[in-house]
Scaffold this active site. Structure first.
Site, short mmCIF file in Angstrom:
data_model
loop_
_atom_site.label_atom_id
_atom_site.label_comp_id
_atom_site.label_asym_id
_atom_site.label_seq_id
_atom_site.Cartn_x
_atom_site.Cartn_y
_atom_site.Cartn_z
N ASP A 250 0.81 -1.22 0.00
CA ASP A 250 0.00 0.00 0.00
C ASP A 250 0.84 1.26 0.00
OD1 ASP A 250 -2.40 -1.13 0.04
OD2 ASP A 250 -2.84 -0.76 2.15
N LYS A 272 -3.57 2.81 -2.47
CA LYS A 272 -4.53 3.76 -2.91
C LYS A 272 -4.38 5.04 -2.12
CE LYS A 272 -7.59 0.34 -0.71
NZ LYS A 272 -7.43 -0.07 0.49
N MET A 385 -7.89 9.04 8.86
CA MET A 385 -8.39 9.62 7.61
C MET A 385 -9.24 10.86 7.87
SD MET A 385 -9.42 5.99 5.84
CE MET A 385 -10.03 5.28 7.35
#
Ligand code: SAH
Length: 467
Positions: A250, A272, A385
């Site tokens: 990742d 991503k 996030m």
């Protein structure tokens, strides 16, 4: 590299040992362990050394003067006397006759040096500083000693016993390597380490009997790579990283962590950034399945912990559905790592009896988070996030009753050399971040515990304005 490490087969070879004292005795013991026949030449030979020579076949001691004729048909020579001139002569003569020579404690006179040795025969590890720092070599040996259980040797014996059978069963080197790597780790090894040699042998035989030499099933390791600092990896993560054939990693996996994967493993980036999926999730699941079906050991390497906002569960469901064996290794999650590296304990007896890990990624602005729960006092709320939704998060928390002066920390690139911390309150953190512009990945911590940062900060840079 000043010296090339080689392993010398001395069985039934002849060596000359010049000197008959304690140092010579130590070298003699080593040579005898390697099955070598020794001739000792010295004016005096200690009793202990003489005993060793007497009880070992093919060894003898000569009381007398060294002369170059003794070098004839010797595989190597060691000078271990306290006579510097004699040592130098032995070295010269030996070089002249192309006989490998070691003069104890005089690297300049040697054509080979003895490494510090960790002996778990048949596994033998030699460590050398090329004569530059024997102490450092010995310290390194001490560390390595602790890594290998004493019974490691038994595992070697077991492997040796089954070697021919395995070779007959599997045609390709790849299949054999695969078999051994699986066998020498996990259940067989654990039984050996526990002293259950017979059990281990039975299991290995059983595995061999039932193994299908044509069907070479792969396996997936879902591994948490931690927050970035490679020293925060677990031993198990490192071990699996070093045996994987292919690695799907990742965006959050740091370069330093990635560098620790096996050198000849294929590295594939699948991950991503927000809104920019290099490979969509379904595609990743499929990649894992496909490569495992090819018989590969597939490493799925994720930032932090694979089961915390890592979609690890979804990937495993797909593997399960396809009957592919897997292992999961936890990693240090960002909340844990960032809080410790910012000096912000997540709980505290006085002000936080619980902690919540929450995603700041909002599907329809606010609908999917229960803000009434998040505003309770005496808890710490950690947003993953949450950087890009910070204005909404702070506004919603205040609207649901959280005091506007509640402390907030943003920790950017936690545990990495460029870690930055920004402190503020629910009321001012958005404005401060607009100025500071800390980059992703960033973690947001909300709660009274943030106040402890001022006292306990110990790592990275603080970007909080002074006023
Ligand atoms: N599985 C990961 C989290 C993945 S979600 C884990 O357990 O840590 C991605 C979010 O994690 C980022 O948006 C950020 O909020 C946080 N994060 C991951 N690594 C980080 C780091 N080194 N510093 C700050 N935040 C980090």
């Amino acid at each position: 590299m000043d010296y090339l490490p080689l392993f010398f087969n001395l069985h039934n070879q002849h060596a000359l040992l010049v000197g008959g004292g304690q140092v010579a005795l130590r070298k003699a013991r080593l040579l005898v362990r390697a099955g070598c026949h020794i001739t000792v030449i010295s004016h005096q030979i200690t009793l202990e050394l003489q005993d060793l020579l007497d009880e070992t076949q093919g060894c003898s001691g000569i009381l007398g003067e060294y002369h170059p004729g003794l070098l004839t048909e010797k595989a190597l020579v060691i000078a271990a006397t306290n006579d510097d001139a004699l040592n130098a002569r032995v070295s010269l003569d030996a070089k002249d006759k192309n006989v490998p020579v070691n003069v104890v404690d005089s690297p300049a006179l040697c054509t080979f040096v003895f490494p510090a040795i960790v002996d778990r025969s048949p596994i033998v590890i030699g460590i050398s500083s090329g004569g530059k720092s024997p102490v450092l070599a010995r310290m390194t040996r001490a560390k390595i000693e602790t890594l290998f259980p004493q019974r490691y040797a038994k595992l070697g014996e077991l492997a040796s016993k089954f070697r021919a059978q395995v070779k007959a069963k599997f045609n390709t080197i790849g299949q054999r390597r695969n078999f051994w790597e699986r066998t020498l780790e996990g259940q067989v090894a654990e039984r050996v380490f526990a002293g259950r040699q017979d059990d281990a042998e039975q299991l290995i035989q059983q595995t061999l009997d039932t193994a299908d030499s044509n069907h070479n099933a792969g396996e997936v390791y879902l591994v948490g790579g931690g927050p970035g600092d490679p020293e925060l990896l677990t031993f198990k993560a490192l071990r699996l990283m070093q045996q994987a054939d292919i690695v799907f990693y990742d965006r959050l996996v740091s370069k330093e962590v990635l560098d620790l994967c096996r050198r000849d493993a294929e590295l594939v980036y699948v991950g991503k950034a927000r809104d920019d999926h290099a490979v969509p999730q379904q595609g990743i699941n499929q990649l894992l399945v496909d490569h495992a079906k090819l018989g590969k050991r597939v490493l799925r390497l994720k930032g932090g912990d694979p089961f915390i906002f890592g979609r690890g569960g979804e990937e495993l469901e797909e593997l399960k559905a396809n009957n592919i064996p897997f292992q999961v290794v936890p990693g240090i999650t960002a909340a844990s790592a960032c809080s410790t590296y910012a000096g912000i304990p997540l709980t505290h007896r006085d002000c936080a009896q619980s902690v919540k890990f929450v995603t700041g990624q909002l599907k329809n602005r606010t609908a999917d988070l229960n803000f009434d729960e998040l505003v309770h006092p005496n808890q710490t709320v950690v947003f993953y996030m949450g950087l890009h939704t910070l204005p909404t998060l702070t506004e919603r928390l205040i609207a649901h009753g959280k005091p506007a002066d509640t402390p907030v920390a943003i920790i950017s690139r936690g545990t990495q050399p460029d870690q930055k911390v920004l402190i503020g309150t629910l009321a001012c953190i958005v404005e401060r971040q607009a100025t500071a512009q800390l980059p992703a990945p960033s973690l947001v911590i909300v709660g009274e515990v943030v106040n402890l940062h001022q006292q306990l900060a110990w790592f990275g840079e603080d970007t909080t304005p002074l006023n």
